[in-house]
Design a protein around this motif. Structure first.
Motif, PDB file in Angstrom:
ATOM      1  N   THR A  46       0.839  -1.193   0.000  1.00  0.00           N
ATOM      2  CA  THR A  46       0.000   0.000   0.000  1.00  0.00           C
ATOM      3  C   THR A  46       0.879   1.250   0.000  1.00  0.00           C
ATOM      4  OG1 THR A  46      -0.104   0.215   2.420  1.00  0.00           O
ATOM      5  CG2 THR A  46      -1.740  -1.239   1.360  1.00  0.00           C
ATOM      6  N   GLU A  47       0.284   2.381  -0.342  1.00  0.00           N
ATOM      7  CA  GLU A  47       0.997   3.640  -0.299  1.00  0.00           C
ATOM      8  C   GLU A  47       1.488   3.938   1.117  1.00  0.00           C
ATOM      9  OE1 GLU A  47       2.503   7.427  -1.533  1.00  0.00           O
ATOM     10  OE2 GLU A  47       1.959   5.595  -2.609  1.00  0.00           O
ATOM     11  N   GLU A  48       0.658   3.637   2.095  1.00  0.00           N
ATOM     12  CA  GLU A  48       1.040   3.862   3.486  1.00  0.00           C
ATOM     13  C   GLU A  48       2.283   3.057   3.847  1.00  0.00           C
ATOM     14  OE1 GLU A  48      -0.915   3.655   7.996  1.00  0.00           O
ATOM     15  OE2 GLU A  48      -2.016   2.853   6.269  1.00  0.00           O
ATOM     16  N   GLU A  49       2.334   1.799   3.395  1.00  0.00           N
ATOM     17  CA  GLU A  49       3.496   0.961   3.676  1.00  0.00           C
ATOM     18  C   GLU A  49       4.751   1.506   2.977  1.00  0.00           C
ATOM     19  OE1 GLU A  49       2.387  -2.939   2.409  1.00  0.00           O
ATOM     20  OE2 GLU A  49       1.491  -3.477   4.327  1.00  0.00           O
ATOM     21  N   MET A  50       4.595   1.973   1.754  1.00  0.00           N
ATOM     22  CA  MET A  50       5.734   2.519   1.012  1.00  0.00           C
ATOM     23  C   MET A  50       6.297   3.756   1.718  1.00  0.00           C
ATOM     24  SD  MET A  50       4.267   2.070  -2.880  1.00  0.00           S
ATOM     25  CE  MET A  50       5.732   2.637  -3.746  1.00  0.00           C
ATOM     26  N   VAL A  51       5.411   4.648   2.148  1.00  0.00           N
ATOM     27  CA  VAL A  51       5.844   5.854   2.850  1.00  0.00           C
ATOM     28  C   VAL A  51       6.544   5.488   4.148  1.00  0.00           C
ATOM     29  CG1 VAL A  51       5.058   7.926   4.051  1.00  0.00           C
ATOM     30  CG2 VAL A  51       4.080   7.328   1.820  1.00  0.00           C
ATOM     31  N   ASP A  52       5.931   4.587   4.910  1.00  0.00           N
ATOM     32  CA  ASP A  52       6.507   4.159   6.187  1.00  0.00           C
ATOM     33  C   ASP A  52       7.888   3.538   5.974  1.00  0.00           C
ATOM     34  OD1 ASP A  52       6.200   3.472   9.129  1.00  0.00           O
ATOM     35  OD2 ASP A  52       6.471   1.466   8.288  1.00  0.00           O
ATOM     36  N   TYR A  53       8.007   2.721   4.944  1.00  0.00           N
ATOM     37  CA  TYR A  53       9.286   2.076   4.619  1.00  0.00           C
ATOM     38  C   TYR A  53      10.367   3.131   4.402  1.00  0.00           C
ATOM     39  CZ  TYR A  53      12.698  -0.784   2.058  1.00  0.00           C
ATOM     40  OH  TYR A  53      13.837  -1.423   1.651  1.00  0.00           O
ATOM     41  N   CYS A  54      10.101   4.108   3.556  1.00  0.00           N
ATOM     42  CA  CYS A  54      11.106   5.117   3.209  1.00  0.00           C
ATOM     43  C   CYS A  54      11.426   6.040   4.382  1.00  0.00           C
ATOM     44  CB  CYS A  54      10.639   5.912   1.996  1.00  0.00           C
ATOM     45  SG  CYS A  54      10.535   4.903   0.492  1.00  0.00           S
ATOM     46  N   GLU A  55      10.432   6.334   5.208  1.00  0.00           N
ATOM     47  CA  GLU A  55      10.690   7.144   6.393  1.00  0.00           C
ATOM     48  C   GLU A  55      11.624   6.404   7.352  1.00  0.00           C
ATOM     49  OE1 GLU A  55       9.660  10.247   7.296  1.00  0.00           O
ATOM     50  OE2 GLU A  55       8.762  10.565   5.315  1.00  0.00           O
ATOM     51  N   LYS A  56      11.427   5.107   7.489  1.00  0.00           N
ATOM     52  CA  LYS A  56      12.279   4.324   8.386  1.00  0.00           C
ATOM     53  C   LYS A  56      13.698   4.231   7.846  1.00  0.00           C
ATOM     54  CE  LYS A  56       8.660   1.602  10.624  1.00  0.00           C
ATOM     55  NZ  LYS A  56       8.010   0.274  10.746  1.00  0.00           N
ATOM     56  N   VAL A  57      13.846   4.096   6.521  1.00  0.00           N
ATOM     57  CA  VAL A  57      15.186   4.104   5.923  1.00  0.00           C
ATOM     58  C   VAL A  57      15.893   5.411   6.263  1.00  0.00           C
ATOM     59  CG1 VAL A  57      16.448   4.257   3.742  1.00  0.00           C
ATOM     60  CG2 VAL A  57      14.712   2.488   4.056  1.00  0.00           C
TER      61      VAL A  57
END
Length: 530
Positions: free
Chosen positions: A96-107
């Motif tokens: 999901t878009e939410e998962e993609m955003v969360d992934y990149c923020e954590k990186v």
């Protein structure tokens, strides 16, 4: 006699450096002290690479893993002042878009921790995933808009945290995928600092005399696309050669990811000629920086299911998830210049003594010289350092010896000569690079190149007035210790028992078995002087 003309053009390109994929970095907690001190760290400091790539910056990388990486960096890239390019092996699938955003923020959070809190200032570049993988290898080559979106999200997350780590694209591998860079130039240029591609040439044999021109043309075509696009640079972040197809060999219960040229000592020795002329072609074509795959082998696979049992199993478990994806307990990755075997064999491979001197002499932030050999079988490259020193390399693809004279106004002192003959490899079991084999005068230097060899000429050195000998030697409980030397140019120590060298190390201690021997410890400086 062949005249080799060397000049500095009016506007020479800046070379950003060469080095390795240091995939052993994530294995640091599992590396034995002697292995690290005597081989991995010692040989790395000796050549001081100008560029490095490794796998780190995972969205779920643990504090323990990042702290271990920071400790590795303190002893390696911080000492050698080497820029680092981070990426992941295969990024997690996000639905999901939410998962993609969360992934990149954590990186971005992980990079901010390593850079700001752990002081890892050399984190120069990042990319979402190696070879455009998301779960499956190369998946995003079929969905370039999704790849772009990941990079956009990373770009925003980096800006939010004021991270000055630039994004590379596209990390695609193989000549047939290099057109992904064309797409990135059209659609991602604003968020892309520089461009990055991979290549493992498997279409040429070691003695193929057409390879240099072929590879030069391939690189230059892509370089010109990048440089004409806001002056962007092109990096070859993984570079190597392979003996035919396929790259991987699948066997009963294991995967062999190995350079087949390295399996036999003779072809391993001769592969250095191809790898060095590959580097010459890349530099002369305008490639900004590149990294051979890889610096050292990975250890043999080990199945521990993330064990918490103290010892090797626990250390492997801490590292495994941040190595190669999915197959670390069945995959043999043996592309390194150094072995890593279960029996404790960490020795250098023959190829090291061909590519090692080039990594050492062709430094970051040098200017690329124009070198004309007048002989299509003399492949050459040269660089001018900021201090005025010059290094020239020549691969002689003629079968017979070739007498040359170097014609240049750039030499300000006599040149040291280093030679690599694949039929008589200057092998040292501790990985020490070969010493000076000759010197030639600055005016009208003449030298006879051996057939099928690599020769380096350099004024990049300082003389050493006298040997620097470590003092305060003592032995206790089977360990020899000594006081650090104060020479500011010190690089590593060579340890002798009598007249026999028994080790090279960056440490000030060494396990010994004979407490009655007469030991000497000599300092080797950054120019190889003892």
């Amino acid at each position: 006699m062949q005249t080799v003309k060397i000049i500095k053009s009016r506007y020479p390109q800046i070379f950003g450096g060469m080095g390795f994929n240091n995939i052993e970095a994530m294995m640091y907690p599992a590396i034995e002290k002697e292995h690290f001190d005597q081989i991995l760290c010692k040989c790395y400091r000796e050549v001081a690479p100008g560029f490095m790539r490794t796998f780190a910056g995972y969205f779920d990388q643990t504090k323990e893993s990042m702290d271990a990486f920071a400790e590795y960096y303190e002893r390696m890239q911080k000492v050698t002042d080497t820029p680092i390019f981070l990426t992941t092996t295969r990024a997690r699938v996000n639905f999901t878009e939410e998962e993609m955003v969360d992934y990149c923020e954590k990186v971005a959070d992980k990079l901010a921790y390593m850079k700001n809190e752990k002081g890892m200032k050399h984190l120069r570049y990042y990319c979402f995933s190696g070879e455009m993988s998301e779960g499956d290898w190369g998946k995003l080559m079929q969905d370039l808009p999704r790849y772009k979106h990941y990079q956009e999200l990373l770009y925003r997350a980096f800006k939010k945290r004021e991270l000055d780590t630039g994004l590379l694209a596209t990390e695609a591998t193989g000549y047939h995928t290099w057109d992904t860079m064309d797409w990135a130039i059209r659609h991602m240029n604003a968020i892309t600092e520089d461009y990055s591609l991979h290549i493992y040439d498997n279409s040429h044999k070691l003695d193929d005399l057409t390879f240099y021109d072929f590879f030069y043309a391939k690189c230059n075509e892509q370089v010109m696309k990048a440089i004409k696009n806001d002056g962007k640079r092109l990096i070859l972040a993984e570079m190597g050669i392979q003996d035919g197809i396929p790259g991987l060999t699948y066997q009963n219960g294991s995967v062999a990811d190995v350079c087949r040229f390295f399996l036999d000592p003779k072809t391993c020795a001769y592969s250095a000629l191809m790898l060095v002329e590959m580097a010459f072609a890349a530099i002369n074509a305008g490639i900004y920086a590149f990294a051979y795959w890889s610096y050292a082998d990975l250890p043999d696979p080990y199945s521990c299911a993330y064990s918490s049992k103290p010892g090797y199993a626990q250390k492997w478990g801490e590292c495994e998830r941040f190595l190669l994806p999915g197959t670390t307990d069945i995959r043999y990755n043996k592309w390194g210049s150094f072995r890593w075997e279960d029996d404790g064999d960490y020795s250098p491979k023959e190829v090291w003594f061909g590519i090692g001197p080039m990594v050492k002499l062709f430094k970051r932030n040098s200017k690329v010289l124009t070198v004309d050999t007048g002989d299509k079988n003399l492949r050459s490259c040269g660089i001018l350092n900021r201090d005025g020193s010059v290094s020239i390399g020549i691969v002689n693809r003629n079968a017979e010896p070739t007498e040359i004279t170097l014609d240049s106004a750039l030499f300000n002192k006599e040149l040291r000569v280093y030679e690599y003959d694949p039929d008589n490899v200057p092998y040292n079991q501790f990985g020490d690079l070969q010493g000076v084999c000759a010197t030639v005068p600055a005016e009208n230097p003449v030298y006879t190149l051996k057939g099928n060899s690599i020769t380096f000429f350099t004024t990049d050195y300082q003389e050493k007035a006298a040997p620097v000998v470590a003092e305060g030697l003592a032995i206790q409980d089977g360990t020899l210790t000594w006081k650090p030397v104060s020479d500011p140019n010190h690089c590593y120590y060579r340890v002798f028992a009598g007249d026999t060298q028994i080790a090279s190390t960056v440490a000030c201690d060494l396990p010994v078995t004979d407490e009655t021997a007469h030991y000497r410890v000599l300092s080797v400086d950054q120019w190889g002087n003892i």
